[in-house]
Motif scaffolding. Structure first.
Motif, PDB file in Angstrom:
ATOM      1  N   VAL A 232       0.880  -1.199   0.036  1.00  0.00           N
ATOM      2  CA  VAL A 232       0.037  -0.072  -0.176  1.00  0.00           C
ATOM      3  C   VAL A 232       0.915   1.276  -0.059  1.00  0.00           C
ATOM      4  N   GLY A 235       2.303   3.615   2.927  1.00  0.00           N
ATOM      5  CA  GLY A 235       3.220   2.946   3.930  1.00  0.00           C
ATOM      6  C   GLY A 235       4.565   3.003   3.722  1.00  0.00           C
ATOM      7  N   LYS A 256      -1.021   1.022  -5.494  1.00  0.00           N
ATOM      8  CA  LYS A 256       0.165   0.349  -5.022  1.00  0.00           C
ATOM      9  C   LYS A 256       1.149   0.031  -5.613  1.00  0.00           C
ATOM     10  N   PHE A 283       0.497  -3.334   5.531  1.00  0.00           N
ATOM     11  CA  PHE A 283       0.862  -2.671   4.333  1.00  0.00           C
ATOM     12  C   PHE A 283       1.067  -3.517   3.096  1.00  0.00           C
TER      13      PHE A 283
END
Ligand SMILES: Nc1ncnc2c1ncn2[C@@H]1O[C@H](COP(=O)(O)OP(=O)(O)OP(=O)(O)O)[C@@H](O)[C@H]1O
Ligand SMILES: [Mg+2]
Length: 305
Positions: A232, A235, A256, A283
Motif C-alpha cells: 500500500v 506505507g 499500490k 501494508f
C-alpha cells in the motif's frame, strides 16, 4: 472404481468429447471444471447412461457398464444441471415418483424420503407444491431425488446454480457428510472456490479434452512460480522503496506498488527488511495463485458457448 477410456462424442455441429480418459477412485470427491460448452454435462450424461458415446468405454469396478446394465444404474445417481421436478406436485409426491424408478419397497421409500427431506431442511415444506418453492429449495429437492436409492456414486452437475449462500453451504455440508460416509462424488461447477473447498482431485476440461488433472496443490504447481507482493503506497516513501529493489522489479499498480519477486527472493529476508524499515506488515499483500488463475491461464479469456 470408475474407469473412463477414450470417450468421444460428436454432435452434428460440434465434437463435445474428444478422447476423455479418466479414473475416479472410490470415495473420491472429484471436481470437473471447464468453461461453458467444454463437455462436462455430456460426459456426466454418458457416465450415467443417458447419452450414448460414439467411441470408448467405461468400466465400473473392472466391468463394462454396458454389460452391467441395470445393476450399474442402481449404483449411480445424477443431480442434473437443469432442475427436473414436477412443479404441480409436492415434494413427497415428486420423491415417490423418483423412488419408484428404482423399485424401492414402499415402507423403505417412505423412511428414506423423510430422512432426506430432514437432511436438507425441507421436511416442514414437504406438502407444498414445488412451483411455490424458492430456487434454493428446488435445488435441494433436485439433489435428494438422486439419492433415494443410496447410490455408490453421485454425479452432481452444477448443483448450486442460482442458490444463496445459506442453501449453498447446506448443500456443501450435506455432500461432504455423504462423501465422508462413503459415497463417491463427481461434481461439476463453474465456481472455482467450490472446487477448491470440496474436491480431493480436480480435472479441467476444455473443448472435450482433459487439459489438467490433479490435486489442488498439484494443479497450482503448474503455474510459473511467480510471487507478487503488493505494498500500500502510504506505507512507503520513495527512498524506502529503493531498499526493496534487491528483491525484484517494482512497478506502480493503481494505488499500490507491485513487487515481482526475483529468483533469489526469500520471505525471511523480505520480512527482516520490512522490520528494519519500520514497515508494518499490514501494508503488504502477498498474491497467492488460486484455481481461478490457473483456470484462466489454461482456458484463456475468450467467450464460450
Ligand atoms: N443434445 C445436443 N445436441 C447438440 N449439441 C449438443 C447437445 N448437447 C450438448 N451439445 C453441445 O456440445 C458441447 C458441450 O456441451 P455440454 O453441455 O457438455 O457443455 P458443458 O461443459 O456442460 O457446458 P455448461 O458449463 O454451459 O453447462 C456444446 O458445444 C453444446 O452446444
Ligand atoms: Mg453443463
Amino acid at each position: 472404481m470408475l474407469k473412463i477410456n477414450n470417450i468421444k462424442k460428436q454432435f452434428p455441429s460440434v465434437r463435445a468429447l474428444d478422447g476423455i480418459t479418466l479414473e475416479i477412485k472410490e470415495k473420491e470427491f472429484f471436481g470437473l471444471i471447464g468453461p461453458n460448452g467444454a463437455g462436462k454435462s455430456t460426459l456426466i450424461n454418458i457416465i450415467v447412461g443417458y447419452l450414448q458415446m460414439d467411441e470408448g468405454y467405461i468400466e465400473f469396478n473392472g466391468k463394462d457398464i454396458k454389460e452391467l446394465g441395470i445393476s450399474y444404474k442402481k449404483k449411480i445417481g445424477l443431480v442434473p444441471q437443469s432442475i427436473a421436478l414436477y412443479e404441480d406436485l409436492n415434494a413427497i409426491d415428486n420423491l415417490k415418483i423418483f423412488g419408484s424408478l428404482f423399485d424401492i419397497p414402499k415402507k423403505e421409500l417412505k423412511e428414506i424420503i423423510n430422512e432426506k427431506l430432514n437432511a436438507v431442511g425441507l421436511y416442514e415444506r414437504k406438502k407444498d407444491l414445488v412451483k411455490n418453492y424458492s430456487g434454493g429449495m428446488k435445488r435441494r429437492l433436485n439433489l435428494i431425488a438422486a439419492l433415494l436409492h443410496r447410490p455408490e456414486i453421485l454425479l452432481c452437475d452444477e448443483p448450486t446454480v442460482g442458490v444463496d449462500p445459506q442453501s449453498r453451504n447446506a448443500i456443501f455440508s450435506y455432500l461432504q457428510d455423504l462423501n465422508t460416509s462413503g459415497t463417491t462424488i463427481i461434481y461439476t461447477t463453474h465456481y472455482m472456490e467450490e472446487a477448491e473447498k470440496l474436491c480431493n482431485r480436480i480435472g479441467i476440461i476444455d473443448y472435450g479434452k482433459i487439459i489438467a488433472l490433479g490435486t489442488l496443490e498439484e494443479l497450482l504447481n503448474l503455474l510459473p512460480p511467480k510471487k507478487s507482493i503488493f505494498f500500500v503506497k502510504n506505507g512507503l516513501t520513495e527512498s524506502k522503496i529503493e531498499e526493496f529493489k534487491k528483491f525484484g522489479k517494482i512497478s506502480i499498480n493503481n494505488s499500490k506498488y507491485k513487487l515481482e519477486a526475483n529468483d533469489e527472493f526469500r520471505f525471511s529476508e523480505f520480512f527482516a527488511a520490512l522490520e528494519e524499515n519500520g514497515i508494518d506488515e499490514r501494508f503488504i499483500e502477498v498474491y497467492k495463485p488460486n484455481l481461478e488463475t490457473l483456470f484462466l491461464n489454461l482456458t484463456g479469456r475468450i467467450f464460450r458457448d
